[in-house]
Design a protein around this motif. Structure first.
Motif, PDB file in Angstrom:
ATOM      1  N   GLY A   1       0.804  -1.219   0.000  1.00 51.89           N
ATOM      2  CA  GLY A   1       0.000   0.000   0.000  1.00 51.89           C
ATOM      3  C   GLY A   1       0.838   1.270   0.000  1.00 51.89           C
ATOM      4  O   GLY A   1       0.387   2.324  -0.469  1.00 51.89           O
ATOM      5  N   PHE A   2       2.073   1.170   0.502  1.00 53.50           N
ATOM      6  CA  PHE A   2       2.960   2.344   0.533  1.00 53.50           C
ATOM      7  C   PHE A   2       3.485   2.703  -0.861  1.00 53.50           C
ATOM      8  O   PHE A   2       4.195   3.698  -1.008  1.00 53.50           O
ATOM      9  CB  PHE A   2       4.129   2.084   1.477  1.00 53.50           C
ATOM     10  N   GLY A   3       3.135   1.906  -1.864  1.00 51.52           N
ATOM     11  CA  GLY A   3       3.534   2.226  -3.237  1.00 51.52           C
ATOM     12  C   GLY A   3       2.350   2.633  -4.098  1.00 51.52           C
ATOM     13  O   GLY A   3       2.466   2.731  -5.316  1.00 51.52           O
ATOM     14  N   MET A   4       1.189   2.875  -3.462  1.00 45.26           N
ATOM     15  CA  MET A   4      -0.023   3.212  -4.209  1.00 45.26           C
ATOM     16  C   MET A   4      -0.556   4.580  -3.817  1.00 45.26           C
ATOM     17  O   MET A   4      -0.193   5.134  -2.780  1.00 45.26           O
ATOM     18  CB  MET A   4      -1.098   2.141  -3.965  1.00 45.26           C
TER      19      MET A   4
ATOM     20  N   SER B   1       9.627   3.443  -0.559  1.00 43.76           N
ATOM     21  CA  SER B   1      10.183   2.575  -1.609  1.00 43.76           C
ATOM     22  C   SER B   1      10.802   1.316  -1.004  1.00 43.76           C
ATOM     23  O   SER B   1      10.644   0.208  -1.535  1.00 43.76           O
ATOM     24  CB  SER B   1      11.239   3.325  -2.433  1.00 43.76           C
ATOM     25  N   ASN B   2      11.514   1.509   0.096  1.00 43.11           N
ATOM     26  CA  ASN B   2      12.124   0.360   0.777  1.00 43.11           C
ATOM     27  C   ASN B   2      11.066  -0.576   1.363  1.00 43.11           C
ATOM     28  O   ASN B   2      11.234  -1.805   1.349  1.00 43.11           O
ATOM     29  CB  ASN B   2      13.069   0.841   1.880  1.00 43.11           C
ATOM     30  N   ILE B   3       9.990   0.004   1.886  1.00 48.66           N
ATOM     31  CA  ILE B   3       8.908  -0.812   2.442  1.00 48.66           C
ATOM     32  C   ILE B   3       8.283  -1.681   1.344  1.00 48.66           C
ATOM     33  O   ILE B   3       8.026  -2.871   1.544  1.00 48.66           O
ATOM     34  CB  ILE B   3       7.826   0.075   3.091  1.00 48.66           C
ATOM     35  N   VAL B   4       8.059  -1.085   0.168  1.00 49.77           N
ATOM     36  CA  VAL B   4       7.480  -1.822  -0.952  1.00 49.77           C
ATOM     37  C   VAL B   4       8.419  -2.942  -1.399  1.00 49.77           C
ATOM     38  O   VAL B   4       7.985  -4.071  -1.660  1.00 49.77           O
ATOM     39  CB  VAL B   4       7.176  -0.877  -2.138  1.00 49.77           C
ATOM     40  N   ASP B   5       9.722  -2.653  -1.457  1.00 46.84           N
ATOM     41  CA  ASP B   5      10.710  -3.659  -1.871  1.00 46.84           C
ATOM     42  C   ASP B   5      10.735  -4.840  -0.891  1.00 46.84           C
ATOM     43  O   ASP B   5      10.743  -6.008  -1.298  1.00 46.84           O
ATOM     44  CB  ASP B   5      12.097  -3.029  -1.965  1.00 46.84           C
TER      45      ASP B   5
END
Length: 306
Positions: free
Chosen positions: A62-65, A252-256
């Motif tokens: 969700g942190f990438g949306m 970005s790091n969270i999504v990765d």
């Protein structure tokens, strides 16, 4: 000695899946091959961990949306979600009677196929008072088809030249379990992943009306309905990202990390699939699940492309 070796290899493979060098389908296959050779040394713990990791990973995505795109995507998939669920549940009830299959087992397989695999089965089973064996059989059949879908859907998508948007929507509708939906979309592309995750989670909310329908169908009273609360955290993550609450480098790091956790989750899913359990299931539940899966796959693909 053999037990210690299998445990060591199990943890090494988890690290391999976490490394980012292994794709979703390969991770699933590694889990299945491991269990075929050694058997899972932590089966109960693995089943619990799958549910936790999947929720954490989905929230992390969700942190990438962004909220605007998410609402548009949910709106686009609403009509297809509604039609596919109603038609699949109706067909499932009919085929259960035709095959003379245990009514509760048939309904759990239908629920898992029409909405979200293991999550739907877990939510519906207490409502219809299904026993442990029935639940295990339903989960085994649905997870088997999930695994096949994860391996073949990306190839089918490329064969039909589906766009990222089309494939993401198709995967969210036609693949049962969230882990396999996200895994298949992850291997297809970032846009497909975004759409598949959004539509699948909005689809998960249909567990609530299906639970109410199941209560009337099986004349159950006083049963609690499980609501997937982690979807609220997913929406919160989207809002945090949409309004730049956290720096881009952190999100970005969270999504990765979330993508890597999903690969680990798929390895764990593969490690819970037992050939012995599948043999004990018999052919009727598999015929029901396969028929429903083929129907929903073709129906949704035609709907999306035409």
């Amino acid at each position: 000695m053999k037990s210690n070796i299998s445990k060591s290899i199990f943890f090494i493979l988890i690290l391999v899946a976490l490394s980012g060098f292994v794709s979703s389908p390969i991770a699933l296959l590694l889990g299945f091959i491991f269990t075929f050779i050694f058997s899972n040394p932590f089966l109960k713990e693995t089943q619990k961990t799958i549910q936790i990791l999947l929720k954490v990973a989905v929230v992390g995505l969700g942190f990438g949306m962004f909220i605007k795109e998410t609402l548009e995507t949910s709106k686009e998939g609403l009509s297809l979600t509604f039609y596919s669920i109603v038609l699949t549940v109706t067909l499932g009830i009919f085929l259960t009677k035709l095959l003379k299959l245990d009514r509760k087992l048939g309904h759990l397989i239908t629920s898992g196929t029409s909405i979200c695999g293991g999550s739907a089965i877990a939510a519906i089973s207490p409502v219809i008072k299904a026993d442990g064996k029935t639940i295990s059989l339903a989960l085994g059949v649905v997870f088997l088809l999930n695994s096949i879908a994860l391996l073949i859907f990306p190839a089918i998508g490329h064969f039909f030249n589906l766009t990222q948007d089309q494939f993401g929507l198709w995967a969210a509708i036609a693949i049962h379990d969230t882990s396999s939906v996200v895994g298949a979309a992850l291997s297809y592309g970032d846009e497909a992943l975004r759409i598949a995750t959004t539509v699948k989670l909005s689809r998960t909310l249909w567990i609530i009306p299906l639970s109410i329908f199941s209560m009337f169908l099986f004349k159950s009273k006083g049963q609690k309905i499980k609501i997937p609360y982690f979807i609220g955290l997913f929406i919160l993550a989207i809002l945090i990202n949409s309004y730049n609450v956290l720096p881009t480098v952190i999100t970005s790091n969270i999504v990765d990390i979330s993508k890597r956790l999903l690969v680990v989750t798929l390895f764990l899913v593969g490690s819970t699939i037992s050939i012995i359990d599948l043999k004990q299931t018999g052919f009727k539940p598999i015929v029901l699940a396969l028929s429903l899966w083929i129907f929903i796959s073709i129906f949704s693909l035609v709907y999306i492309t035409y």
